[in-house]
Motif scaffolding. Structure first.
Motif, PDB file in Angstrom:
ATOM      1  N   ARG A  16     -14.516 -32.854 -36.278  1.00 30.42           N
ATOM      2  CA  ARG A  16     -15.893 -32.858 -35.768  1.00 30.42           C
ATOM      3  C   ARG A  16     -16.783 -31.854 -36.342  1.00 30.42           C
ATOM      4  N   GLY A  17     -16.016 -30.789 -37.375  1.00 28.92           N
ATOM      5  CA  GLY A  17     -17.075 -29.781 -37.971  1.00 28.92           C
ATOM      6  C   GLY A  17     -17.558 -30.226 -39.131  1.00 28.92           C
ATOM      7  N   ASP A  18     -17.157 -31.415 -39.719  1.00 30.64           N
ATOM      8  CA  ASP A  18     -17.534 -32.000 -41.053  1.00 30.64           C
ATOM      9  C   ASP A  18     -19.130 -32.272 -40.894  1.00 30.64           C
ATOM     10  N   ALA A  19     -19.866 -32.993 -39.854  1.00 33.76           N
ATOM     11  CA  ALA A  19     -21.081 -33.196 -39.714  1.00 33.76           C
ATOM     12  C   ALA A  19     -21.808 -32.070 -39.306  1.00 33.76           C
ATOM     13  N   GLY A  20     -21.236 -31.032 -38.434  1.00 34.09           N
ATOM     14  CA  GLY A  20     -21.900 -29.983 -38.210  1.00 34.09           C
ATOM     15  C   GLY A  20     -22.002 -28.866 -39.567  1.00 34.09           C
ATOM     16  N   ARG A  21     -21.113 -28.876 -40.140  1.00 31.37           N
ATOM     17  CA  ARG A  21     -21.253 -27.893 -41.229  1.00 31.37           C
ATOM     18  C   ARG A  21     -22.364 -28.389 -42.080  1.00 31.37           C
ATOM     19  N   PHE A  22     -22.430 -29.526 -42.233  1.00 28.41           N
ATOM     20  CA  PHE A  22     -23.455 -30.057 -43.412  1.00 28.41           C
ATOM     21  C   PHE A  22     -24.865 -29.748 -42.449  1.00 28.41           C
ATOM     22  N   ALA A  23     -24.981 -30.129 -41.207  1.00 29.23           N
ATOM     23  CA  ALA A  23     -26.186 -29.787 -40.512  1.00 29.23           C
ATOM     24  C   ALA A  23     -26.388 -28.256 -40.757  1.00 29.23           C
ATOM     25  N   ARG A  24     -25.385 -27.539 -40.533  1.00 20.51           N
ATOM     26  CA  ARG A  24     -25.434 -25.983 -40.889  1.00 20.51           C
ATOM     27  C   ARG A  24     -26.174 -25.748 -41.969  1.00 20.51           C
ATOM     28  N   GLU A  25     -25.507 -26.098 -43.259  1.00 19.23           N
ATOM     29  CA  GLU A  25     -26.119 -25.861 -44.498  1.00 19.23           C
ATOM     30  C   GLU A  25     -27.482 -26.249 -44.694  1.00 19.23           C
ATOM     31  N   GLY A  26     -27.750 -27.674 -44.216  1.00 20.55           N
ATOM     32  CA  GLY A  26     -29.173 -28.059 -44.227  1.00 20.55           C
ATOM     33  C   GLY A  26     -30.214 -27.078 -43.304  1.00 20.55           C
ATOM     34  N   GLN A  27     -29.704 -26.475 -42.528  1.00 18.27           N
ATOM     35  CA  GLN A  27     -30.630 -25.501 -41.528  1.00 18.27           C
ATOM     36  C   GLN A  27     -30.871 -24.424 -42.246  1.00 18.27           C
ATOM     37  N   ILE A  28     -29.699 -23.704 -42.889  1.00 21.86           N
ATOM     38  CA  ILE A  28     -29.728 -22.588 -43.827  1.00 21.86           C
ATOM     39  C   ILE A  28     -30.810 -22.935 -44.717  1.00 21.86           C
ATOM     40  N   LEU A  29     -30.524 -23.969 -45.572  1.00 20.46           N
ATOM     41  CA  LEU A  29     -31.352 -23.994 -46.839  1.00 20.46           C
ATOM     42  C   LEU A  29     -32.788 -24.230 -46.680  1.00 20.46           C
ATOM     43  N   ALA A  30     -32.992 -24.890 -45.554  1.00 20.01           N
ATOM     44  CA  ALA A  30     -34.418 -25.063 -45.083  1.00 20.01           C
ATOM     45  C   ALA A  30     -35.306 -23.970 -44.790  1.00 20.01           C
ATOM     46  N   ARG A  31     -34.415 -22.792 -44.593  1.00 18.78           N
ATOM     47  CA  ARG A  31     -34.907 -21.547 -44.074  1.00 18.78           C
ATOM     48  C   ARG A  31     -35.464 -20.714 -45.305  1.00 18.78           C
ATOM     49  N   LEU A  32     -34.752 -21.068 -46.489  1.00 14.42           N
ATOM     50  CA  LEU A  32     -34.863 -20.378 -47.708  1.00 14.42           C
ATOM     51  C   LEU A  32     -36.007 -20.907 -48.915  1.00 14.42           C
ATOM     52  N   ALA A  33     -36.951 -20.042 -49.244  1.00 17.06           N
ATOM     53  CA  ALA A  33     -37.829 -20.583 -50.145  1.00 17.06           C
ATOM     54  C   ALA A  33     -37.974 -19.302 -50.959  1.00 17.06           C
ATOM     55  N   HIS A  34     -37.030 -19.486 -52.008  1.00 21.17           N
ATOM     56  CA  HIS A  34     -37.138 -17.904 -53.103  1.00 21.17           C
ATOM     57  C   HIS A  34     -36.920 -18.677 -54.672  1.00 21.17           C
ATOM     58  N   PRO A  35     -37.608 -18.188 -55.421  1.00 18.86           N
ATOM     59  CA  PRO A  35     -37.523 -18.694 -56.784  1.00 18.86           C
ATOM     60  C   PRO A  35     -36.108 -18.430 -57.522  1.00 18.86           C
ATOM     61  N   HIS A  36     -35.190 -17.603 -56.908  1.00 16.83           N
ATOM     62  CA  HIS A  36     -34.054 -17.336 -57.363  1.00 16.83           C
ATOM     63  C   HIS A  36     -32.825 -18.127 -56.376  1.00 16.83           C
ATOM     64  N   ILE A  37     -33.382 -19.080 -55.707  1.00 12.98           N
ATOM     65  CA  ILE A  37     -32.412 -19.908 -54.778  1.00 12.98           C
ATOM     66  C   ILE A  37     -32.484 -21.325 -54.985  1.00 12.98           C
ATOM     67  N   ALA A  38     -31.580 -21.953 -55.327  1.00 15.50           N
ATOM     68  CA  ALA A  38     -31.841 -23.227 -55.619  1.00 15.50           C
ATOM     69  C   ALA A  38     -32.342 -24.155 -54.405  1.00 15.50           C
ATOM     70  N   ARG A  39     -33.335 -24.756 -54.664  1.00 15.81           N
ATOM     71  CA  ARG A  39     -34.160 -25.343 -53.459  1.00 15.81           C
ATOM     72  C   ARG A  39     -33.423 -26.807 -52.858  1.00 15.81           C
ATOM     73  N   MET A  40     -33.434 -26.708 -51.463  1.00 16.04           N
ATOM     74  CA  MET A  40     -32.978 -28.101 -50.916  1.00 16.04           C
ATOM     75  C   MET A  40     -34.157 -28.992 -51.062  1.00 16.04           C
ATOM     76  N   LEU A  41     -34.013 -30.301 -51.421  1.00 11.73           N
ATOM     77  CA  LEU A  41     -35.217 -31.253 -51.865  1.00 11.73           C
ATOM     78  C   LEU A  41     -35.269 -32.258 -50.824  1.00 11.73           C
ATOM     79  N   ASP A  42     -33.983 -32.728 -50.323  1.00 10.08           N
ATOM     80  CA  ASP A  42     -33.856 -33.588 -49.386  1.00 10.08           C
ATOM     81  C   ASP A  42     -32.641 -33.718 -48.543  1.00 10.08           C
ATOM     82  N   ALA A  43     -32.527 -34.578 -47.766  1.00 12.66           N
ATOM     83  CA  ALA A  43     -31.146 -34.595 -47.006  1.00 12.66           C
ATOM     84  C   ALA A  43     -30.965 -36.119 -46.555  1.00 12.66           C
ATOM     85  N   GLY A  44     -29.875 -36.589 -46.279  1.00  5.68           N
ATOM     86  CA  GLY A  44     -29.666 -37.955 -45.777  1.00  5.68           C
ATOM     87  C   GLY A  44     -28.259 -38.325 -45.412  1.00  5.68           C
ATOM     88  N   ILE A  45     -28.287 -39.570 -44.919  1.00  6.64           N
ATOM     89  CA  ILE A  45     -26.670 -39.910 -44.830  1.00  6.64           C
ATOM     90  C   ILE A  45     -26.537 -41.189 -45.898  1.00  6.64           C
TER      91      ILE A  45
END
Length: 917
Positions: free
Chosen positions: A128-157
């Motif tokens: 049950r941690g798989d989906a949660g871990r992906f959700a967490r990574e998505g939440q984290i990347l959504a918080r980040l907007a910096h020229p030296h951090i690779a951006r998250m462009l999209d997410a899905g299933i």
């Protein structure tokens, strides 16, 4: 097929990551053999996982991501090249490890065409941690907007055939990330580019900026290592993989995840680190904080600067056992960075060790402290100390000895002021042991001196790491209250020395807080103490030097408050004291360097005061002194080069452009015999700025083609430097000025198209700088002014009407600066005058002749001091304004004066044409 127990995954994951990070098959096999000897069952599991990876590499698909057998699932859906995932089409696998796999894909829904990286999570963590871990990574990347951090462009299933353990049947979550094309791990990039020490630290600053951005948003990365930090061919850093990152405010985010998932993920991901870069608290299962990332950053910095891991006990790290590595992380204090480099042997290693010794040793050691509380609290603090090192400022990690602060201040203020070069701010030796006496006066003296010793020693060491040096004020005031009631003539040398030392410290602190009056008061009291000491021992070198330092601080304070006349008097006194040192001991290089710095400081101040001839004389004396001392002190080469640059400016101010060009050439020639000049960013910067100033001088002489060649050369050199450190605003500023010079020369040649292209090329960078600091005169007055006036010149060349509003808005901003008591330097005055000239022309075109006359009168008055000092560019601008004011005789006089010089800037031709009319 070997069955793998899912319960062993927390132990397998970091080991698998370690093996996958080893590029060579031989190294991977050797490491696996070591694990076989220590942990046979784990080694068998790892061999099985590596075998499956090899099969998947050969088949070019992921089925299901790397760890199929881990969940004991039936064969799951396969990902293959050409398969569609949402709006994207998969092309090939570009990376995989124990935590998942990443595919290169292209957007193919027609909205736009671009390559992306799509990350699919492995099923290695508990179901049950798989989906949660992906959700967490998505939440984290959504918080980040910096020229030296690779951006998250999209997410899905992804809707796939078959089922995957831990997911809904046929549904595989994915993240779409920015694709870093041709990116290299940061350690390989440094080696491939053969970056020097400063270049590596500057590049590392971009990493710290990215991690600091995450820390500011309450995010820990927890897996910082070279493979997660890529550098593009242009030198841009990109931080990747927040797969095991942690949210510090998890309580808030748990509500966004399935029940129980957050705590489970925290436990599992907390163990899924790379041991080689893990902190002691990570390997011991302790609490993680921002200081945990700091430790990994310290390991990475140690590796970049030495080529060795800080806990490595042998050249062959693969020969160490896991237990030895664990003990190294938890128990063994790392060897000093400089000692590790020196042990590598050879002259190059010795030189590198000398450069690393001191501040960088201290900075890296603090980042690698075993106890988190003893490290830098976060990436921003580490970055600030490295910034201080780059700027030759005292670092926070090191308790300031008096010698240390003095030596740093010299380098920091090479441009204009210089404190003592190789001696201490301490005016007297240590306090010694005092014999207790019963007399009340003696008790008071002992109490005051003990307070000062405590303030300058133990108390400062305790307060500085926590940013509370302000507490020293109260202690210092109490101790100094005693001295203020005493007659300096009856005080002992030790007492006077301690008093002066405390006053210098309190003065520096006040100055750093912007309390200039208080700082000056402290420096003045210190000077009284050192003057008394000098009066008692006028022939003693130490006393002369001590009073020279106090005199310097007095000059510094006067200059800071804008009293250039008082500053000049103090700098002259400082110069005389430095000359006195040389007379007392003519063979001592340190005193020659002190005198050279004093002459240079005085010359620079005289340039600011429009005393070009006096500045030229002082800077010539300084250059000669630097030349003499160079054989004994090769490190003085940079100071000598700086002085030659200022001497070129003095020659230019006097209209001697040939001598100015010769000084710029001599500056570059200082480094002709240095084999590492091409890899030394400081030397490369000197070469770039010499090209720029030479281009400027050739333009003033009317030699447009050679001027264009030099200016283009400067642009090329500065772009190469900027690629090494994209975040360096100083280098970006210099690049902007060089590009504007190219545009100016094109316009002078009558090439409107080339001028327009050059202006367009610099537009974005100029706007970026202007947004960074609304109070910086070099940008808001000079850079902005040059850009506006060149744009106006382009409009005139193309036969378009002048735009009045931008010029008038700019001039309103200048008036605001000047209304706040700011004094513009001569070079800035010329830029403002050019804007006034063109704004007046625009006003005339719109029928506002009276307003235009006011602007031109202001221009004449603005430049009068520079014209009196025979600044030829100022003379041409004033003459053009006088013609517009219908004062032809005065303009003619200036034109005739210019005709007898080598000044042939396009303004000269414009002036001659107007006079003929």
């Amino acid at each position: 097929m070997r069955e793998i127990d899912k319960a062993r995954w927390p132990r397998l994951s970091p080991l698998l990551d370690e093996l996958l990070d080893l590029d060579e098959a031989g190294a991977r096999a050797a490491r696996l053999q070591q694990l076989q000897a220590a942990h046979p069952e784990l080694a068998e599991d790892l061999a099985e996982l590596l075998r499956r990876q090899a099969e998947q590499d050969a088949a070019d698909y992921l089925a299901p991501p790397l760890l199929q057998g881990l969940a004991a699932a039936e064969p799951g859906p396969r990902l293959a090249a050409g398969q569609s995932v949402g709006a994207y089409t998969l092309e090939r696998i570009i990376g995989q490890g124990g935590m998942g796999a990443v595919w290169l894909a292209r957007r193919t829904d027609g909205r736009y065409d671009a390559q992306v990286a799509i990350k699919f999570l492995s099923t290695g963590l508990a179901g049950r941690g798989d989906a949660g871990r992906f959700a967490r990574e998505g939440q984290i990347l959504a918080r980040l907007a910096h020229p030296h951090i690779a951006r998250m462009l999209d997410a899905g299933i992804a809707q796939l055939d078959g089922g995957i353990a831990g997911t809904s049947a046929g549904r595989l979550p994915y993240l779409v990330l920015e694709y870093i094309e041709d990116g290299q791990p940061i350690d390989r990039f440094c080696e491939a580019q053969q970056l020097d020490l400063r270049g590596r630290v500057q590049l590392f600053q971009s990493v710290l900026a990215a991690v600091a951005h995450a820390h500011n948003r309450l995010i820990l990365h927890r897996d910082l290592k070279p493979s997660n930090i890529l550098v593009t061919p242009r030198g841009e850093v990109k931080l990747l993989d927040f797969g095991i990152a942690k949210l510090l405010d998890e309580g808030e985010d748990e509500h966004a995840l399935p029940s129980g998932t957050a705590s489970e993920l925290t436990q599992q991901a907390g163990r899924a680190f790379t041991p080689r870069y893990a902190s002691p608290e990570q390997v011991q299962g302790g609490e993680v904080t921002t200081a945990t990332d700091v430790y990994a950053l310290g390991v990475l910095l140690y590796l970049l600067l030495s080529g060795r891991h800080p806990t490595s006990t042998s050249d062959n790290e693969a020969s160490t056992t896991p237990l030895e590595r664990m003990r190294g992380i938890v128990e063994v204090e790392p060897r000093k960075l400089s000692e590790t480099v020196r042990a590598q042997g050879g002259e190059r290693a010795k030189k590198s060790a000398r450069d690393l010794r001191g501040d960088l040793d201290t900075i890296v050691a603090k980042a690698l402290k075993k106890a988190p509380a003893e490290r830098y609290a976060n990436a921003a603090e580490l970055s600030e100390d490295l910034r201080r090192w780059l700027a030759h400022e005292p670092i926070a990690a090191r308790p300031d000895s008096a010698y240390y602060r003095t030596a740093k201040f010299v380098r920091r203020h090479r441009w204009g002021v210089a404190a003592g070069t190789f001696a201490s701010l301490a005016v007297a030796a240590g306090a010694g042991l005092a014999v207790w006496k019963a007399q009340e006066a003696h008790e008071q003296r002992m109490q005051a001196e003990s307070l000062i010793e405590f303030m300058l020693g133990d108390l400062r060491k305790k307060l500085e790491p926590v940013g509370r040096l302000d507490v020293l004020d109260a202690v210092g005031e109490k101790a100094l209250g005693y001295y203020s009631q005493q007659d300096a003539r009856s005080a002992s040398a030790d007492s006077l020395g301690r008093q002066a030392r405390a006053l210098h410290l309190l003065g520096e602190m006040a100055d750093a807080r912007g309390e200039l009056d208080r700082a000056e008061q402290m420096f003045k009291q210190a000077a009284q103490s050192t003057a008394e000491l000098l009066a008692r021992n006028p022939g003693e070198e130490a006393r002369v030097f001590e009073h020279a330092q106090s005199t310097y601080w007095m000059a510094y304070a006067a200059r800071r408050r804008g009293d250039l006349q008082a500053a000049a008097a103090q700098f002259e006194a400082y110069r005389q004291l430095a000359a006195r040192l040389t007379a007392l001991n003519p063979g001592k290089p340190e005193w020659q360097m002190e005198q050279a710095a004093a002459e240079s400081n005085l010359g620079i101040l005289q340039l600011e005061r429009n005393q070009a001839l006096e500045a030229q004389q002082a800077l010539t004396r300084s250059s000669e002194l630097w030349r003499q001392v160079l054989a004994q002190r090769p490190a003085a080469r940079l100071d000598y080069a700086s002085t030659l640059g200022w001497l070129a400016n003095a020659h230019q101010a006097l209209g001697d452009y040939k001598q100015a060009l010769a000084a710029q050439a001599a500056k570059v020639a200082l480094f002709d015999d240095q084999t590492n000049a091409s890899s030394n960013s400081e030397v490369r910067h000197i070469q770039a700025t010499a090209s720029f100033y030479s281009g400027q001088l050739l333009l003033l002489m009317g030699q447009l083609d050679p001027a264009l060649g030099k200016s283009l050369e400067a642009v090329v050199r500065l772009k190469a430097l900027q690629a090494l450190e994209p975040g360096n605003l100083e280098w970006l500023q210099h690049l902007c000025f060089a590009q504007l010079l190219v545009a100016e020369i094109h316009l002078a040649q009558g090439d409107a198209r080339a001028g327009r292209l050059a202006l367009a090329a610099v537009q974005a960078d100029t706007e970026h700088l202007l947004r960074q600091d609304a109070k910086r005169l070099a940008w808001q007055v000079k850079l902005k002014g040059i850009q506006l006036t060149l744009s106006a010149r382009l409009a005139l060349l193309e036969g378009k009407p002048l735009q009045t509003a931008p010029l008038l808005n700019y001039l309103d901003g200048v008036r605001t600066f000047e209304g706040g008591g700011k004094r513009l330097k001569p070079e800035n005055n010329r830029v403002v005058a050019e804007a006034q000239l063109l704004a007046g022309d625009a006003l005339v075109e719109s029928g506002q002749a009276v307003e235009a006359q006011t602007l031109w009168l202001n221009l004449v008055n603005r430049l009068q001091a520079q014209v009196t000092n025979r600044d030829q560019d100022a003379m041409a601008l004033q003459a053009l304004a006088l013609l517009r004011l219908d004062r032809p005789q005065e303009a003619l006089h200036l034109a005739e004066t210019l005709a007898a010089t080598t000044y042939r800037h396009p303004r000269h031709a414009e002036l001659a044409a107007l006079i003929k009319k």
